[in-house]
Scaffold this active site. Structure first.
Site, mmCIF file in Angstrom:
data_model
loop_
_atom_site.group_PDB
_atom_site.id
_atom_site.type_symbol
_atom_site.label_atom_id
_atom_site.label_comp_id
_atom_site.label_asym_id
_atom_site.label_seq_id
_atom_site.Cartn_x
_atom_site.Cartn_y
_atom_site.Cartn_z
ATOM 1 N N ARG A 41 0.817 -1.216 0.000
ATOM 2 C CA ARG A 41 0.000 0.000 0.000
ATOM 3 C C ARG A 41 0.849 1.263 0.000
ATOM 4 O O ARG A 41 0.426 2.303 -0.516
ATOM 5 C CB ARG A 41 -0.939 -0.013 1.220
ATOM 6 N N ILE A 67 -7.251 7.554 -0.987
ATOM 7 C CA ILE A 67 -7.062 6.110 -1.022
ATOM 8 C C ILE A 67 -7.892 5.570 0.136
ATOM 9 O O ILE A 67 -7.810 6.067 1.268
ATOM 10 C CB ILE A 67 -5.570 5.712 -0.903
ATOM 11 N N SER A 68 -8.739 4.600 -0.158
ATOM 12 C CA SER A 68 -9.701 4.131 0.837
ATOM 13 C C SER A 68 -9.022 3.501 2.043
ATOM 14 O O SER A 68 -7.919 2.962 1.962
ATOM 15 C CB SER A 68 -10.664 3.112 0.212
ATOM 16 N N GLN A 69 -9.711 3.567 3.160
ATOM 17 C CA GLN A 69 -9.279 2.916 4.383
ATOM 18 C C GLN A 69 -9.147 1.410 4.134
ATOM 19 O O GLN A 69 -10.015 0.810 3.491
ATOM 20 C CB GLN A 69 -10.330 3.189 5.460
#
Length: 218
Positions: A41, A67-69
């Site tokens: 990530r 950027i999503s959790q």
């Protein structure tokens, strides 16, 4: 953004801790957890912010997007029940992190992004990382009709309603995962197409996504 593709023991260790954290939050799908544990990530962050990459938080990536959790990515991925070879439509490529998780799960991914800066960044970074998807620039709220039907559809932005045009792009037996609500919060909705004009709908937990913008959205 300055890309520097280094993945050493510190980052791998941080991913292991993230996987354990997600297990503690109720993520059970082993394949999803393995994918989270494999995709670096931090590659989606400027090197300055690598210390934020494995926290369970969303993070700005420019152009008003995030950027999503990790929990959200894992949650949506688990709901999709991806099988190897599934043809998956992703609405909102964003950073490309969710795209990579889907690819690790064995999906054939068709992903669309409306922000050109994000699109240009992603079509360079993901292939460099070794991930191959079908990338499109355009209004994701209308899906990608020319490549339908899809086994699974995932929307990674909050929608005011479920676009009818996307439902028609789902195979019978297919699964559609979309957050639906207002601009402040959305309910995660799973839709299963059980017949030509029949759909089962299940409302789940509350989340907060950036808004889905387009002809069939905000």
């Amino acid at each position: 953004m300055a890309y520097k593709f280094i993945d050493n023991y510190r980052e791998r260790g941080a991913r292991k801790k993230l996987v354990e954290h997600l297990k503690g939050r109720g993520i059970e799908d082993q394949k999803v957890l393995e994918a989270i544990g494999k995709v670096p990530r931090h590659f989606f962050f400027d090197e300055t912010f690598w210390n934020q990459a494995y926290r369970d938080i969303a993070f700005p990536i420019g152009d008003g997007q995030t950027i999503s959790q990790p929990y959200t990515v894992a949650y949506q991925s688990e709901l999709l029940h991806v099988k190897r070879g599934d043809k998956v439509l992703e609405i909102g490529t964003g950073s490309g992190y969710q795209t990579c998780i889907l690819l690790e799960l064995g999906a054939e991914v068709y992903t669309i992004e409306r922000q050109e800066n994000l699109y240009q960044r992603t079509i360079q970074v993901l292939p460099y990382m070794g991930y191959k998807a079908n990338f499109f620039l355009g209004d994701g709220s209308k899906g990608i009709v020319e490549h339908a039907p899809y086994d699974k559809i995932i929307v990674t932005a909050g929608a005011p309603f479920v676009p009818e045009i996307m439902l028609k792009q789902l195979k019978i037996g297919g699964i559609f995962v979309i957050p639906v609500g207002d601009e402040k919060s959305q309910k995660m909705v799973t839709i299963i197409r059980v017949g030509e004009n029949d759909f089962d709908r299940i409302e789940l937990d509350t989340f907060r996504f950036v808004p889905l913008v387009g002809d069939q959205a905000w």
